[in-house]
Write an enzyme that holds these catalytic residues in place. Structure first.
Site, mmCIF file in Angstrom:
data_model
loop_
_atom_site.group_PDB
_atom_site.id
_atom_site.type_symbol
_atom_site.label_atom_id
_atom_site.label_comp_id
_atom_site.label_asym_id
_atom_site.label_seq_id
_atom_site.Cartn_x
_atom_site.Cartn_y
_atom_site.Cartn_z
ATOM 1 N N GLY A 1 59.612 -23.162 55.000
ATOM 2 C CA GLY A 1 60.043 -23.991 56.122
ATOM 3 C C GLY A 1 60.964 -25.109 55.697
ATOM 4 O O GLY A 1 62.123 -25.180 56.107
ATOM 5 N N ASP A 2 60.485 -26.003 54.852
ATOM 6 C CA ASP A 2 61.265 -27.182 54.442
ATOM 7 C C ASP A 2 62.557 -26.808 53.726
ATOM 8 O O ASP A 2 63.650 -27.218 54.121
ATOM 9 C CB ASP A 2 60.429 -28.063 53.511
ATOM 10 N N PHE A 3 62.431 -26.048 52.655
ATOM 11 C CA PHE A 3 63.579 -25.805 51.790
ATOM 12 C C PHE A 3 64.463 -24.652 52.270
ATOM 13 O O PHE A 3 65.691 -24.773 52.269
ATOM 14 C CB PHE A 3 63.116 -25.538 50.353
ATOM 15 N N GLY B 1 66.415 -26.852 54.882
ATOM 16 C CA GLY B 1 67.510 -27.304 54.031
ATOM 17 C C GLY B 1 68.592 -26.274 53.802
ATOM 18 O O GLY B 1 69.785 -26.560 53.956
ATOM 19 N N ASP C 1 55.535 -28.410 57.240
ATOM 20 C CA ASP C 1 55.963 -27.040 56.982
ATOM 21 C C ASP C 1 55.016 -26.020 57.612
ATOM 22 O O ASP C 1 55.458 -25.089 58.292
ATOM 23 C CB ASP C 1 56.038 -26.831 55.464
#
Length: 209
Positions: free
Chosen positions: A121-123, A127, A93
């Site tokens: 970043g990730d979520f 996502g 991230d």
């Protein structure tokens, strides 16, 4: 110790798998590939979480699976851009936020940039952006009857989420035209910040009106 019939299952290492069914397969096994082909023939959505080219080498690329099921939404999520110079590089991230330029916006005055855990970043950039693409693809499928490949990456996703701050900075808009930690919404104003309380907790103040 065996569980009683009424006992809840033990917690999984990944807490986000709660209430989800899973099936582990050895993707180097021809029988496993055959099973995935069968599952894909009836599936609405497939999400590819691997680095670029991994599923293609296994015979599970979009050309193969969309030929089996033309209505399939084949969704692919990567950290860096699939067609960029970092496409095959490992990252996390904090790396995606730094490459996108978003990390430079986060933090207090005269302090290093502050990574917001892996939420941006990730979520959010990854996502949530992928889910948005999937929903749009499902809407398009209702009209055309055809699936498609949906691409998302965390660098572009995070950059998109920071559009307001970046455009304000580039255009000189007063809400975000100063260095990190000196703007209206990034701890640069006394009426939009957090303050420690006498009991050791913290109070958030957002008195903009």
């Amino acid at each position: 110790r065996p569980l009683s019939p009424n006992s809840p299952p033990p917690p999984a290492a990944d807490l986000l798998t709660r209430h989800k069914r899973s099936l582990a397969l050895n993707l180097k096994s021809p029988s496993a590939i055959k099973l995935i082909h069968q599952l894909a023939s009836k599936a609405d959505i497939l999400i590819d979480p691997f680095r670029p080219g991994v599923l293609e080498k296994l015979g599970l690329g979009p050309d193969v699976l969309l030929a089996i099921n033309p209505r399939l939404i084949y969704a692919r999520l990567t950290g860096f851009r699939r067609d960029g110079r970092f496409a095959h590089m490992a990252g996390h991230d904090i790396n995606y936020l730094s490459i996108s330029g978003v990390l430079s916006l986060l933090g207090r005055k005269n302090a290093p940039p502050t990574p917001p855990a892996n939420l941006l970043g990730d979520f959010a950039g990854g996502g949530a952006m992928l889910v948005l693409g999937i929903l749009l693809a499902l809407l398009e499928r209702e009209r055309t009857g055809k699936g498609q490949v949906v691409e998302a990456n965390m660098v572009d996703g995070a950059g998109y989420l920071a559009s307001f701050a970046r455009l304000a900075k580039a255009s000189g808009t007063p809400t975000w035209d100063r260095p990190r930690g000196e703007n209206l919404l990034d701890s640069g104003c006394p009426y939009y910040d957090t303050y420690q309380t006498k009991d050791g907790g913290w109070m958030a103040v957002g008195a903009l009106e």
